[in-house]
Enzyme design. Structure first.
Site, PDB file in Angstrom:
ATOM      1  N   GLY A 161      16.331  55.071  66.845  1.00 49.26           N
ATOM      2  CA  GLY A 161      16.490  56.074  67.894  1.00 49.26           C
ATOM      3  C   GLY A 161      15.793  55.758  69.196  1.00 49.26           C
ATOM      4  N   GLY A 162      15.177  54.604  69.309  1.00 48.38           N
ATOM      5  CA  GLY A 162      14.549  54.261  70.576  1.00 48.38           C
ATOM      6  C   GLY A 162      13.047  54.473  70.585  1.00 48.38           C
ATOM      7  N   ASP A 205      30.169  53.400  48.169  1.00 44.82           N
ATOM      8  CA  ASP A 205      30.737  54.202  47.079  1.00 44.82           C
ATOM      9  C   ASP A 205      30.411  55.677  47.235  1.00 44.82           C
ATOM     10  OD1 ASP A 205      32.092  52.286  45.634  1.00 44.82           O
ATOM     11  OD2 ASP A 205      30.360  51.727  44.438  1.00 44.82           O
TER      12      ASP A 205
HETATM   13  N1  CAO Z   1      46.483  55.540  31.340  1.00 46.76           N
HETATM   14  C1  CAO Z   1      47.115  54.355  31.478  1.00 46.76           C
HETATM   15  N2  CAO Z   1      46.768  53.424  32.386  1.00 46.76           N
HETATM   16  C2  CAO Z   1      45.716  53.717  33.178  1.00 46.76           C
HETATM   17  C3  CAO Z   1      45.009  54.919  33.112  1.00 46.76           C
HETATM   18  C4  CAO Z   1      45.436  55.862  32.118  1.00 46.76           C
HETATM   19  N3  CAO Z   1      44.836  57.035  31.938  1.00 46.76           N
HETATM   20  N4  CAO Z   1      44.022  54.915  34.004  1.00 46.76           N
HETATM   21  C5  CAO Z   1      44.102  53.733  34.650  1.00 46.76           C
HETATM   22  N5  CAO Z   1      45.123  53.009  34.165  1.00 46.76           N
HETATM   23  C6  CAO Z   1      45.575  51.700  34.588  1.00 46.76           C
HETATM   24  C7  CAO Z   1      46.031  51.669  36.016  1.00 46.76           C
HETATM   25  O1  CAO Z   1      47.300  52.235  36.133  1.00 46.76           O
HETATM   26  C8  CAO Z   1      45.977  50.190  36.323  1.00 46.76           C
HETATM   27  O2  CAO Z   1      47.151  49.587  35.770  1.00 46.76           O
HETATM   28  P1  CAO Z   1      48.056  48.547  36.626  1.00 46.76           P
HETATM   29  O3  CAO Z   1      47.139  47.482  37.127  1.00 46.76           O
HETATM   30  O4  CAO Z   1      49.019  48.049  35.606  1.00 46.76           O
HETATM   31  O5  CAO Z   1      48.696  49.283  37.719  1.00 46.76           O
HETATM   32  C9  CAO Z   1      44.828  49.707  35.462  1.00 46.76           C
HETATM   33  O6  CAO Z   1      44.501  50.804  34.596  1.00 46.76           O
HETATM   34  C10 CAO Z   1      43.574  49.283  36.192  1.00 46.76           C
HETATM   35  O7  CAO Z   1      43.305  50.099  37.300  1.00 46.76           O
HETATM   36  P2  CAO Z   1      42.509  49.504  38.548  1.00 46.76           P
HETATM   37  O8  CAO Z   1      43.238  48.294  39.058  1.00 46.76           O
HETATM   38  O9  CAO Z   1      42.252  50.585  39.505  1.00 46.76           O
HETATM   39  O10 CAO Z   1      41.124  49.062  37.857  1.00 46.76           O
HETATM   40  P3  CAO Z   1      40.301  47.711  38.026  1.00 46.76           P
HETATM   41  O11 CAO Z   1      39.180  47.834  37.060  1.00 46.76           O
HETATM   42  O12 CAO Z   1      41.141  46.508  37.902  1.00 46.76           O
HETATM   43  O13 CAO Z   1      39.740  47.765  39.524  1.00 46.76           O
HETATM   44  C11 CAO Z   1      38.501  48.779  41.341  1.00 46.76           C
HETATM   45  C12 CAO Z   1      38.628  48.570  39.810  1.00 46.76           C
HETATM   46  C13 CAO Z   1      37.385  49.790  41.559  1.00 46.76           C
HETATM   47  C14 CAO Z   1      38.153  47.460  42.010  1.00 46.76           C
HETATM   48  C15 CAO Z   1      39.828  49.312  41.893  1.00 46.76           C
HETATM   49  O14 CAO Z   1      40.202  50.461  41.172  1.00 46.76           O
HETATM   50  C16 CAO Z   1      39.761  49.643  43.390  1.00 46.76           C
HETATM   51  O15 CAO Z   1      39.795  48.759  44.245  1.00 46.76           O
HETATM   52  N6  CAO Z   1      39.710  50.941  43.712  1.00 46.76           N
HETATM   53  C17 CAO Z   1      39.709  51.399  45.087  1.00 46.76           C
HETATM   54  C18 CAO Z   1      38.394  51.153  45.749  1.00 46.76           C
HETATM   55  C19 CAO Z   1      37.249  51.774  45.028  1.00 46.76           C
HETATM   56  O16 CAO Z   1      37.228  52.934  44.688  1.00 46.76           O
HETATM   57  N7  CAO Z   1      36.208  50.978  44.841  1.00 46.76           N
HETATM   58  C20 CAO Z   1      34.930  51.491  44.387  1.00 46.76           C
HETATM   59  C21 CAO Z   1      34.692  51.233  43.015  1.00 46.76           C
HETATM   60  S1  CAO Z   1      33.037  51.681  42.625  1.00 46.76           S
HETATM   61  O17 CAO Z   1      32.151  50.335  43.057  1.00 46.76           O
END
Ligand code: CAO
Length: 424
Positions: free
Chosen positions: A246-247, A167
């Site tokens: 590093g060895g 991250d």
């Molecule tokens: N207004 C309206 N909708 C919003 C919004 C806003 N301001 N901000 C976010 N959303 C919506 C998104 O559009 C998405 O909607 P859809 O699924 O309908 O397209 C929804 O919120 C959820 O977004 P997401 O899928 O990114 O969030 P999640 O919690 O399901 O997943 C994560 C989280 C981190 C697994 C995913 O975002 C991801 O894989 N990101 C890329 C990799 C990454 O950064 N990982 C590190 C995370 S830190 O450990």
């Protein structure tokens, strides 16, 4: 003046990877506008809550120096506001799940139409390929990037590290991609996409392990303790415990107090250049001339014996005494510092790497400041924003909405509840 003063960042990030990137840009002086879902915000605000009713440390420690606007990007008026933000900002940073931006109606093509100078910077779990649609978290990236398979002890399972290389490590990679793209834009006038896949970031940080993978083809890795112990190598770079990469032979050794303090340990490197000093310090001067101990190659099959003897000595000293004795002799050692010791370290407070911050809802808390120091762009760490704290300010001062236009946006529900007084 700060290094990135005048740069406007549309911060669509959440959780850890993206926010660490935009926090760095904010520390370097960019105006970071964090867009959050009305009434909900970044999920981390409510994760691992330690002070009821206040944003968690998870959130506050990753979102310093930013402004927050609540905006529903799926609402029609919200989309109009987002379009204005894209017109106005220089960089859009996001780490949504793959496809989320497209589903909102803001594909790369659409973003370019709105603002051809826009840089779109994304963190995804994987780059293009069979896993590109996966949602990914820290430990998945550590596992897929070669870190877990090379961390831990030979006789134990793959292990993830405490350092958030998937991250925060990817956040760093993305930040570098963004400033590089900004530099290119000054010459081309064009924006571009910047992609930092978490797997790739971890692979980059595991570069030396991939070096060793190829060296394995030429024979066993002689600097690994495994070689001295006579254990055969397999097909892939093995887990090397606390060997130094590093060895130069290195191990973590017990120090005075280890029986009760889990961190009373030191890292100790028996560097070839200072071998004779090591022998003198630990009280084994005979090793300086003894057959089988004189050269690094001869010592490889005796590392267990050698480190056991060094440890007999380190166990008579605290980890700080070991440091005080070895440092002047150029013997590389390092105390194993606990998180408590780091938070209480006066030197780190003086340099601004550890900072105390006031927060209206949680009171005082300690955070990690900017780890990169620019002599001409000093960092002043300010608290993270409350959810939607700057909604009206951004709509009015950044986007120029006023009077009726502002009232219409508030009525549409696109920005959640706002402070009426501020809106008026
Ligand atoms: N207004 C309206 N909708 C919003 C919004 C806003 N301001 N901000 C976010 N959303 C919506 C998104 O559009 C998405 O909607 P859809 O699924 O309908 O397209 C929804 O919120 C959820 O977004 P997401 O899928 O990114 O969030 P999640 O919690 O399901 O997943 C994560 C989280 C981190 C697994 C995913 O975002 C991801 O894989 N990101 C890329 C990799 C990454 O950064 N990982 C590190 C995370 S830190 O450990």
């Amino acid at each position: 003046m700060k290094a990135l003063e005048g740069v406007k960042i549309l911060d669509f990030t959440h959780v850890q990877s993206g926010p660490t990137c935009t926090q760095l840009l904010a520390w370097f002086g960019a105006d970071v506008i964090k867009v959050e879902r009305p009434g909900v915000g970044d999920a981390t605000r409510q994760q691992l809550v330690d002070v009821p009713g206040a944003d968690s440390l998870y959130f506050t420690m990753l979102n310093h120096n930013k402004r927050s606007i609540e905006l529903n990007s799926k609402n029609e008026t919200g989309k109009e506001v987002l379009t204005r933000l894209i017109e106005t900002c220089d960089v859009m940073v996001e780490n949504f799940a793959p496809g989320a931006l497209d589903r909102m109606g803001f594909s790369w093509e659409r973003i370019q139409e709105i603002n051809p100078r826009m840089i779109l910077a994304s963190v995804k779990g994987f780059g293009p390929g069979k896993y590109e649609d996966c949602k990914v978290y820290e430990n998945v990236a550590q596992c897929a990037g070669g870190s877990a398979s090379t961390t831990g002890f030979l006789d134990g399972p793959p292990t993830v590290t405490g350092a958030q290389i998937g991250d925060s490590g990817t956040g760093l990679h993305l930040a570098l991609g963004i400033v590089t793209a900004l530099f290119q834009t000054t010459r081309t006038g064009r924006g571009q996409k910047v992609l930092a896949p978490m797997q790739d970031g971890v692979i980059n940080l595991c570069r030396v392990k991939l070096r060793d993978q190829q060296r394995l083809e030429a024979g066993p890795l002689k600097e690994y303790s495994q070689y001295g112990a006579g254990i055969e190598f397999g097909e892939a770079t093995p887990r090397a415990g606390n060997d130094s990469g590093g060895g130069q032979p290195g191990r973590i050794l017990k120090c005075k107090g280890w029986e009760t303090d889990p961190n009373a340990y030191t890292y100790f490197i028996t560097q070839a250049a200072v071998w004779e000093r090591v022998c003198d310090v630990i009280g084994a001067p005979e090793w300086k001339t003894k057959e089988g101990y004189k050269s690094p190659a001869e010592r490889l099959d005796k590392l267990d014996e050698i480190f056991a003897r060094v440890e007999e000595w380190t166990m008579t000293k605290t980890k700080f005494e070991v440091m005080d004795i070895c440092n002047p002799l150029d013997i590389p050692v390092g105390p194993i510092l606990s998180t408590k010791e780091i938070i209480e370290d006066e030197g780190l407070r003086k340099t601004g790497t550890i900072v105390d911050i006031d927060h209206p809802k949680r009171g005082k808390y300690t955070s990690v400041g900017c780890p990169i120091k620019l002599s001409d762009s000093p960092v002043e760490v300010t608290r993270s924003p409350l959810l939607g704290e700057h909604t009206v300010e951004i709509l009015r001062d950044v986007l120029g909405y006023d009077g009726e236009a502002l009232a219409k946006i508030v009525e549409s529900g696109a920005v959640g509840k706002v402070d009426q007084k501020a809106a008026e």
